[in-house]
Design a protein around this motif. Structure first.
Motif, PDB file in Angstrom:
ATOM      1  N   ASP A 138       8.890 -70.492 -12.822  1.00 34.04           N
ATOM      2  CA  ASP A 138       9.695 -69.299 -13.058  1.00 34.04           C
ATOM      3  C   ASP A 138       8.953 -68.385 -14.038  1.00 34.04           C
ATOM      4  OD1 ASP A 138      11.717 -67.446 -13.064  1.00 34.04           O
ATOM      5  OD2 ASP A 138      13.109 -68.648 -14.258  1.00 34.04           O
ATOM      6  N   GLU A 139       8.274 -67.372 -13.482  1.00 25.64           N
ATOM      7  CA  GLU A 139       7.450 -66.458 -14.269  1.00 25.64           C
ATOM      8  C   GLU A 139       6.433 -67.272 -15.084  1.00 25.64           C
ATOM      9  OE1 GLU A 139      10.077 -63.828 -16.359  1.00 25.64           O
ATOM     10  OE2 GLU A 139      10.701 -62.803 -14.522  1.00 25.64           O
ATOM     11  N   ASP A 140       6.511 -67.219 -16.417  1.00 22.48           N
ATOM     12  CA  ASP A 140       5.495 -67.906 -17.222  1.00 22.48           C
ATOM     13  C   ASP A 140       5.930 -69.311 -17.649  1.00 22.48           C
ATOM     14  OD1 ASP A 140       7.507 -67.054 -18.898  1.00 22.48           O
ATOM     15  OD2 ASP A 140       6.163 -66.371 -20.500  1.00 22.48           O
ATOM     16  N   ARG A 141       7.022 -69.810 -17.068  1.00 19.10           N
ATOM     17  CA  ARG A 141       7.497 -71.152 -17.409  1.00 19.10           C
ATOM     18  C   ARG A 141       7.302 -72.098 -16.235  1.00 19.10           C
ATOM     19  NH1 ARG A 141      13.141 -70.677 -20.790  1.00 19.10           N
ATOM     20  NH2 ARG A 141      12.411 -72.652 -21.669  1.00 19.10           N
ATOM     21  N   LEU A 142       6.976 -73.327 -16.559  1.00 18.68           N
ATOM     22  CA  LEU A 142       6.851 -74.388 -15.579  1.00 18.68           C
ATOM     23  C   LEU A 142       7.693 -75.558 -16.108  1.00 18.68           C
ATOM     24  CD1 LEU A 142       5.297 -74.595 -12.896  1.00 18.68           C
ATOM     25  CD2 LEU A 142       3.520 -75.840 -14.126  1.00 18.68           C
TER      26      LEU A 142
ATOM     27  N   ILE B 169      20.973 -74.970 -10.114  1.00 26.77           N
ATOM     28  CA  ILE B 169      19.904 -73.975  -9.965  1.00 26.77           C
ATOM     29  C   ILE B 169      20.164 -73.072  -8.769  1.00 26.77           C
ATOM     30  CG2 ILE B 169      17.410 -73.684  -9.654  1.00 26.77           C
ATOM     31  CD1 ILE B 169      17.308 -76.753 -10.629  1.00 26.77           C
ATOM     32  N   LYS B 170      20.179 -71.775  -8.988  1.00 31.41           N
ATOM     33  CA  LYS B 170      20.295 -70.797  -7.908  1.00 31.41           C
ATOM     34  C   LYS B 170      18.905 -70.518  -7.347  1.00 31.41           C
ATOM     35  CE  LYS B 170      24.743 -69.849  -8.786  1.00 31.41           C
ATOM     36  NZ  LYS B 170      25.843 -70.096  -7.835  1.00 31.41           N
ATOM     37  N   TYR B 171      18.773 -70.694  -6.026  1.00 27.58           N
ATOM     38  CA  TYR B 171      17.442 -70.571  -5.436  1.00 27.58           C
ATOM     39  C   TYR B 171      17.541 -70.148  -3.977  1.00 27.58           C
ATOM     40  CZ  TYR B 171      12.639 -71.964  -4.122  1.00 27.58           C
ATOM     41  OH  TYR B 171      11.338 -71.983  -3.668  1.00 27.58           O
TER      42      TYR B 171
ATOM     43  N   PHE C 116      18.955 -72.104 -16.139  1.00 28.22           N
ATOM     44  CA  PHE C 116      19.914 -72.614 -15.160  1.00 28.22           C
ATOM     45  C   PHE C 116      21.149 -73.156 -15.868  1.00 28.22           C
ATOM     46  CE2 PHE C 116      16.417 -75.813 -15.641  1.00 28.22           C
ATOM     47  CZ  PHE C 116      17.104 -76.783 -16.353  1.00 28.22           C
ATOM     48  N   ASP C 117      22.230 -73.341 -15.088  1.00 28.77           N
ATOM     49  CA  ASP C 117      23.456 -73.915 -15.621  1.00 28.77           C
ATOM     50  C   ASP C 117      23.305 -75.437 -15.717  1.00 28.77           C
ATOM     51  OD1 ASP C 117      24.315 -71.312 -15.419  1.00 28.77           O
ATOM     52  OD2 ASP C 117      25.750 -71.676 -13.796  1.00 28.77           O
ATOM     53  N   VAL C 118      24.198 -76.059 -16.496  1.00 30.20           N
ATOM     54  CA  VAL C 118      24.145 -77.510 -16.673  1.00 30.20           C
ATOM     55  C   VAL C 118      25.567 -78.073 -16.633  1.00 30.20           C
ATOM     56  CG1 VAL C 118      23.511 -79.413 -18.207  1.00 30.20           C
ATOM     57  CG2 VAL C 118      22.060 -77.375 -18.095  1.00 30.20           C
ATOM     58  N   ILE C 119      25.749 -79.135 -15.849  1.00 27.84           N
ATOM     59  CA  ILE C 119      26.991 -79.898 -15.847  1.00 27.84           C
ATOM     60  C   ILE C 119      26.774 -81.158 -16.689  1.00 27.84           C
ATOM     61  CG2 ILE C 119      28.646 -81.191 -14.444  1.00 27.84           C
ATOM     62  CD1 ILE C 119      27.911 -79.340 -12.100  1.00 27.84           C
ATOM     63  N   PHE C 120      27.678 -81.405 -17.640  1.00 24.46           N
ATOM     64  CA  PHE C 120      27.598 -82.592 -18.482  1.00 24.46           C
ATOM     65  C   PHE C 120      28.583 -83.647 -17.967  1.00 24.46           C
ATOM     66  CE2 PHE C 120      25.942 -79.247 -21.089  1.00 24.46           C
ATOM     67  CZ  PHE C 120      25.001 -79.835 -21.914  1.00 24.46           C
TER      68      PHE C 120
ATOM     69  N   MET D  93      10.821 -67.071  -8.624  1.00 26.68           N
ATOM     70  CA  MET D  93      11.001 -68.504  -8.865  1.00 26.68           C
ATOM     71  C   MET D  93      10.588 -69.299  -7.629  1.00 26.68           C
ATOM     72  SD  MET D  93      14.521 -70.691  -9.520  1.00 26.68           S
ATOM     73  CE  MET D  93      14.943 -69.967 -11.106  1.00 26.68           C
ATOM     74  N   LYS D  94      10.007 -70.492  -7.892  1.00 25.07           N
ATOM     75  CA  LYS D  94       9.664 -71.395  -6.813  1.00 25.07           C
ATOM     76  C   LYS D  94       9.928 -72.829  -7.266  1.00 25.07           C
ATOM     77  CE  LYS D  94       6.275 -71.899  -3.123  1.00 25.07           C
ATOM     78  NZ  LYS D  94       4.969 -71.440  -2.583  1.00 25.07           N
ATOM     79  N   LEU D  95      10.464 -73.638  -6.359  1.00 26.70           N
ATOM     80  CA  LEU D  95      10.774 -75.028  -6.673  1.00 26.70           C
ATOM     81  C   LEU D  95       9.897 -75.968  -5.864  1.00 26.70           C
ATOM     82  CD1 LEU D  95      14.698 -75.077  -6.741  1.00 26.70           C
ATOM     83  CD2 LEU D  95      13.101 -74.372  -8.528  1.00 26.70           C
ATOM     84  N   TYR D  96       9.574 -77.110  -6.488  1.00 24.76           N
ATOM     85  CA  TYR D  96       8.746 -78.119  -5.831  1.00 24.76           C
ATOM     86  C   TYR D  96       9.334 -79.511  -6.108  1.00 24.76           C
ATOM     87  CZ  TYR D  96       5.352 -74.280  -6.564  1.00 24.76           C
ATOM     88  OH  TYR D  96       4.709 -73.061  -6.637  1.00 24.76           O
TER      89      TYR D  96
END
Length: 288
Positions: free
Chosen positions: A50-54, A201-203, A184-188, A1-4
């Motif tokens: 994240d792998e094949d997802r953007l 997001i864990k990173y 990833f998890d989500v807080i509402f 995984m990579k974040l931008y």
């Protein structure tokens, strides 16, 4: 995984509206106002490879509205979504998922574009699934008078009409959803608008929370600093208090969508309550 971090553009809003009942003599220390009492804000998105997802989290104000519309928000700076994606070697057609924290125009305006060739609206990310939740979708498509000006149908109705709309299920108990369909998890949270979604997001050994409009800027960290735009400000207080305490306990890194000068921040517990710990650029922490 990579974040931008993806800078989609900057705008301005009235400082008094952004800080509610907090006096200007206090909020202007962190968020100085211009001659029209407006403060500088960003519309920073986050891209997850994240792998094949953007996955793109929020997408800014877009460019399809009228000059009169944009004149109310004093757009400034040189950032735009297309250029910011290209900086990392991506285009809009590469995006597989667009996660919309909520459907206010400054968060989802870039989701739909005007087709300059054939006329009409078209998806900006034609290969992507778009993610909201059913409760917020109903809230936005049947708007109350207080929020009507922030929910612009041209920003999101084409998503449903094209068949690209997907809903994230609410947690069965509480406001914390573990392992959403996007990984990833989500807080509402419901104070700003109904069922706003904050990605967790864990990173690289850290936990990043995309705080969206729960905490707009570093200047909004103190508990009582609640925006005048919030539809349920007393509920925001409860939600924010719970989040701030959790953020300190779990050592969250806050990712700011609306702070033009601070991308990330930590929090610390003080005698006066939870306060800013330190601020960082994304590069300082993760070396991107």
């Amino acid at each position: 995984m990579k974040l931008y971090p993806i800078e989609t553009g900057n705008f301005k809003l009235d400082g008094g509206a952004m800080f509610g009942v907090v006096p200007k003599s206090i909020w202007q220390r962190t968020n100085p106002a211009d001659s029209q009492n407006k403060i500088e804000l960003s519309m920073r998105a986050l891209l997850i490879e994240d792998e094949d997802r953007l996955i793109l989290i929020d997408c800014g104000i877009g460019n399809k509205q009228s000059e009169r519309f944009f004149s109310h928000y004093d757009l400034w700076g040189d950032y735009d979504l297309t250029t910011s994606l290209a900086r990392y070697g991506f285009s809009k057609d590469d995006i597989t998922d667009v996660f919309l924290t909520h459907l206010h125009f400054d968060h989802c305006g870039g989701a739909v574009e005007w087709d300059t060739v054939n006329g009409g609206y078209e998806l900006a990310f034609k290969n992507a699934k778009y993610w909201s939740n059913e409760s917020h979708w109903l809230w936005a498509t049947q708007p109350n008078e207080r929020e009507r000006a922030s929910f612009l149908p041209e920003n999101f109705m084409s998503i449903k009409e094209s068949g690209h709309l997907n809903f994230i299920n609410l947690p069965q108990d509480g406001n914390y959803l573990k392992q959403s369909p996007l990984g990833f998890d989500v807080i509402f949270v419901d104070g700003h608008t109904d069922k706003q979604m904050l990605p967790v997001i864990k990173y690289k050994g850290k936990t990043i929370v995309f705080v969206a409009d729960l905490i707009a800027t570093v200047g909004h960290i103190p508990l009582r600093y609640v925006m005048g735009y919030d539809t349920r400000p007393l509920l925001t207080l409860d939600e924010k208090e719970n989040f701030l305490n959790l953020a300190v306990e779990e050592e969250f890194l806050l990712f700011f969508e609306h702070d033009p000068y601070h991308e990330l921040a930590t929090l610390t517990q003080t005698e006066k309550g939870v306060r800013l710990g330190a601020t960082y650029s994304f590069t300082e922490v993760f070396g991107n």
